[in-house]
Write a protein that holds these residues in place. Structure first.
Motif, short mmCIF file in Angstrom:
data_model
loop_
_atom_site.label_atom_id
_atom_site.label_comp_id
_atom_site.label_asym_id
_atom_site.label_seq_id
_atom_site.Cartn_x
_atom_site.Cartn_y
_atom_site.Cartn_z
N ARG A 82 54.98 40.67 37.11
CA ARG A 82 55.15 42.37 36.54
C ARG A 82 53.81 42.64 36.15
O ARG A 82 53.34 43.62 36.83
N ALA B 271 52.19 59.83 29.83
CA ALA B 271 53.41 58.99 29.60
C ALA B 271 53.62 58.69 28.28
O ALA B 271 52.56 58.88 27.37
N HIS C 273 47.71 58.98 30.86
CA HIS C 273 48.56 58.66 31.85
C HIS C 273 49.78 59.51 31.89
O HIS C 273 50.81 59.24 32.70
N ASP D 244 51.30 48.35 27.87
CA ASP D 244 52.82 48.40 27.98
C ASP D 244 53.19 47.14 26.98
O ASP D 244 54.69 47.19 26.62
N LYS E 236 47.14 53.36 41.80
CA LYS E 236 46.97 54.52 41.09
C LYS E 236 45.51 54.63 40.27
O LYS E 236 45.01 53.35 39.91
N GLU F 163 52.97 47.34 42.27
CA GLU F 163 54.29 48.02 42.37
C GLU F 163 54.97 48.32 41.19
O GLU F 163 56.13 49.02 41.44
N LYS F 164 54.75 47.73 40.00
CA LYS F 164 55.57 47.94 38.88
C LYS F 164 54.98 48.89 37.85
O LYS F 164 53.70 48.95 37.91
N ASN F 165 55.88 49.76 37.15
CA ASN F 165 55.56 50.91 36.30
C ASN F 165 54.50 50.39 35.15
O ASN F 165 53.72 51.01 34.44
N SER F 166 54.61 49.03 34.91
CA SER F 166 53.84 48.41 33.67
C SER F 166 52.50 47.89 34.32
O SER F 166 51.79 47.64 33.41
N TYR F 167 52.21 47.96 35.41
CA TYR F 167 50.83 47.54 35.92
C TYR F 167 49.76 48.69 35.57
O TYR F 167 49.78 49.57 35.95
N TYR F 168 48.64 48.06 34.70
CA TYR F 168 47.47 48.83 34.30
C TYR F 168 46.49 48.07 34.50
O TYR F 168 45.33 48.26 33.90
#
Length: 671
Positions: A348, A88, A86, A372, A429, A353-358
């Motif tokens: 969330r 990250a 990722h 996350d 993504k 659209e949230k960065n925490s979405y996997y």
């Protein structure tokens, strides 16, 4: 990934050894530079079972082994690492899983690479200890098949051969054998041999796995939150009351055995809250049993200190009102469940659209909520395990009730508005593994339940929030036999002067032949008494109108403990209120944390605690006393002296015993 670039020489001694079960067989050669030692290592490692390179006494490079994550006594040390896939930063805590599979080292960057919970990452060398596999004196984490069940046995320390936990995951996959153990650090491909597994990890293949073409995906670990449980709130309430014997909410908190759960087995913040889980499932599109399973893991079955103090079942805070934000606690348990469903999951972890979405499934450290949500690398497995266990006890209604499409190969996930795949809805993504619920198979596409909430309202509509994907998006189809059409009924709840999350009425989609949940409205000064008709199994569109009992007043019949130790939880034992209705009827109720406002255990002195029931208030006073802890410490010392005297002489000091007894009687004011 075992390439070790060099950028500097150090004035240290480098030695090489072959790691064996009997110990290290050191080579005669010693080196004063890493460059020369590393050159020898790379040229000769294939001639040994497991060649190891030492920098002085520290292992810095090996062929096969594990990384041990350093921990501290309080388990507060989170290890920072960089997730390679990722790109990250992330964290793990070794107290929940102490080792990962070693993948390589970089001398010039001081990095050590590893895999744990399907995540490949690197951290600084000082954060870990390297252990060659051949030289291990204890067993490491593994998967075990027993009695047709699959377990994950996890190590949280390497000082003994014991496992700290054995997570029941699932029914045993057919390709695994009972009474056999297997290695895996991705949870999908299993190996009989540790070294064969590491060879595959380096080559990024699964050739040596027992299941090279059939990866394992735990159903409840990869079930998206955008799913509906087949249970009803009444079934879960019956289980909580008649199987777990929860007959009241907590009125105090005492944890004498250190398991982070209240000692009284019949008390839980779950009492009378099953409907809250199922109401929020229908309102915000978040599986009720997944929420319950997650909260069991976070709140010890609703018996944790945070569950009592803060009405918090999930270990997070997304407060919905100013009162909650100021006090740092949920007003009631139902508010905690509502906040988790609406803000944390739907808003969330289900929101691309949230960065925490996997992905909206529990997952692991590579995909899903576990990436996350927490530093526990096996949190997703644990939450899924509670779901699997609960479902098995309750009748196995939810297990494999959906067909799941799994994405394993990296690719953009394109969702369309139409089955012809001509109008794009959203591209997500690359997430692997990724899971979607397949609702229908069409000629060139699948109709799937969409994680994102397409509508403008925060309410989630299961019938409208669908999308279409190309059939070649999925690499594996799990449980294809469960594919079936779903017919919904439109069920409307009219708050009749009250509100349901600021709405005068709400409509939900309930699968035909399922029982709608009890959605409780609130109305200031009124107690909800039920609906105009009994809620029944959905067979057609239906409207239910709320009914209320008007409250005239409430009063304290009996105050709880009047003295509270500074920085300790309040004790509501014996607290009793009387609710008087407008028709002069009344009922008596035990005081719970749902009812109290304005208490701060960290502020010494007399406090007025507000008691609020449906917007009608009364109060009582407590004294937060900082001297109690001192007195308790002195009392403990007195008791220790009495015991010590008895051990020496066999006699008690009678006067001292009477004094201690009097102090114990006084301590009942706050214990």
């Amino acid at each position: 990934m075992v390439v070790v670039p060099v950028n500097a020489e150090e004035e240290v001694i480098y030695r090489l050894a072959n790691a064996t079960q009997e110990g290290y067989q050191y080579l005669e050669d010693e080196f004063t530079s890493f460059r020369s030692a590393n050159r020898y290592y790379n040229r000769n490692k294939d001639d040994y079972d497991n060649l190891v390179l030492f920098e002085n006494e520290e292992v810095i490079l090996m062929e096969y082994g594990i990384v041990e994550f350093k921990v501290n006594d309080g388990c507060t040390l989170n290890l920072d690492y960089h997730d390679v896939k990722h790109n990250a930063d992330n964290t793990i805590n070794g107290c929940y899983g102490v080792e990962g599979a070693y993948l390589g080292s970089e001398k010039n960057t001081n990095r050590v690479y590893f895999m744990i919970s399907d995540s490949v990452g690197y951290t600084n060398r000082e954060n870990v200890v390297l252990h060659p596999f051949d030289n291990l004196k204890v067993r490491i984490s593994r998967y075990t098949a027993k009695d047709d069940r699959l377990y994950h046995e996890i190590k949280t320390q390497l000082s003994s051969d014991f496992y700290s936990s054995s997570i029941l995951l699932d029914e045993k996959p057919t390709y695994l054998e009972n009474d056999k153990t297997y290695y895996s650090y991705d949870g999908h491909y299993f190996y009989r041999g540790f070294k064969e597994m590491i060879d595959d990890y380096h080559a990024d293949v699964h050739t040596n796995a027992i299941n090279p073409n059939n990866p394992y995906y735990n159903y409840f670990e990869y079930l998206p939150h955008r799913s509906l449980s087949n249970y009803s709130d009444s079934e879960i309430e019956n289980y909580l009351e008649n199987v777990l014997f929860f007959d009241r909410k907590l009125d105090r908190y005492s944890d004498t055995n250190g398991d982070r759960a209240n000692d009284e087995v019949n008390r839980s913040q779950y009492f009378n809250e099953a409907s809250s889980f199922f109401a929020n499932q229908q309102l915000y599109g978040v599986n009720a049993m997944m929420m319950l399973s997650l909260s069991i893991n976070e709140s010890s079955f609703g018996k944790s200190k945070a569950a009592f103090n803060d009405n918090n079942l999930f270990g997070h805070a997304a407060f919905d009102t100013e009162i909650e934000r100021e006090s740092g606690r949920y007003l009631n348990v139902a508010s905690s469940i509502y906040s988790h469903a609406k803000h944390y999951i739907s808003g969330r972890y289900c929101n691309p659209e949230k960065n925490s979405y996997y992905g909206s499934f529990f997952g692991n450290k590579n995909s899903g909520m576990n990436v996350d949500y927490t530093s526990d690398p096996y949190w997703g497995e644990k939450a899924a395990s509670y779901y699997f266990t609960l479902d098995g006890l309750l009748g196995k209604k939810d297990y494999q009730s959906y067909t799941l499409g799994l994405v394993e190969e990296p690719k953009d996930l394109i969702f369309y508005k139409n089955s012809e795949l001509t109008e794009e809805l959203m591209t997500i993504k690359q997430i692997t593994p990724y899971s979607s619920i397949i609702l229908e198979e069409l000629s060139d596409s699948y109709k799937v339940q969409f994680d994102a909430n397409i509508g403008e309202s925060a309410l989630y509509d299961f019938e409208k929030n669908v999308a279409y994907v190309s059939k070649d998006m999925f690499d594996h189809i799990l449980n294809k036999d469960a594919l079936h059409g779903i017919e919904y009924c439109n069920i409307t709840f009219d708050a009749n002067g009250g509100q349901i999350d600021n709405f005068d009425q709400v409509s939900i989609k309930v699968e035909k032949n399922q029982l709608p949940p009890m959605i409780r409205p609130t109305r200031q000064g009124y107690e909800f008494a039920g609906y105009s008709q009994m809620i029944r199994v959905a067979s057609r569109d239906e409207t239910y109108v709320a009914q209320y009992n008007e409250i005239k007043s409430i009063e304290m019949l009996e105050n709880p403990k009047r003295i509270v130790e500074l920085n300790k939880t309040i004790n509501l034992s014996n607290g009793l209120i009387k609710v008087v209705f407008a028709d002069e009827s009344y009922k008596e109720m035990p005081l719970t944390t749902d009812m109290i406002r304005g208490f701060d255990p960290n502020v010494e002195g007399v406090q007025t605690v507000i008691v609020d029931y449906c917007g009608v208030q009364t109060s009582f006073e407590v004294e937060v006393n900082g001297q109690i802890s001192i007195a308790k410490k002195e009392l403990d010392q007195d008791v220790d002296q009495i015991v010590e005297q008895y051990n020496k002489s066999g006699d008690f000091n009678t006067e001292e015993l009477f004094r201690i007894n009097d102090n114990l009687a006084l301590s009942d004011l706050y214990l």
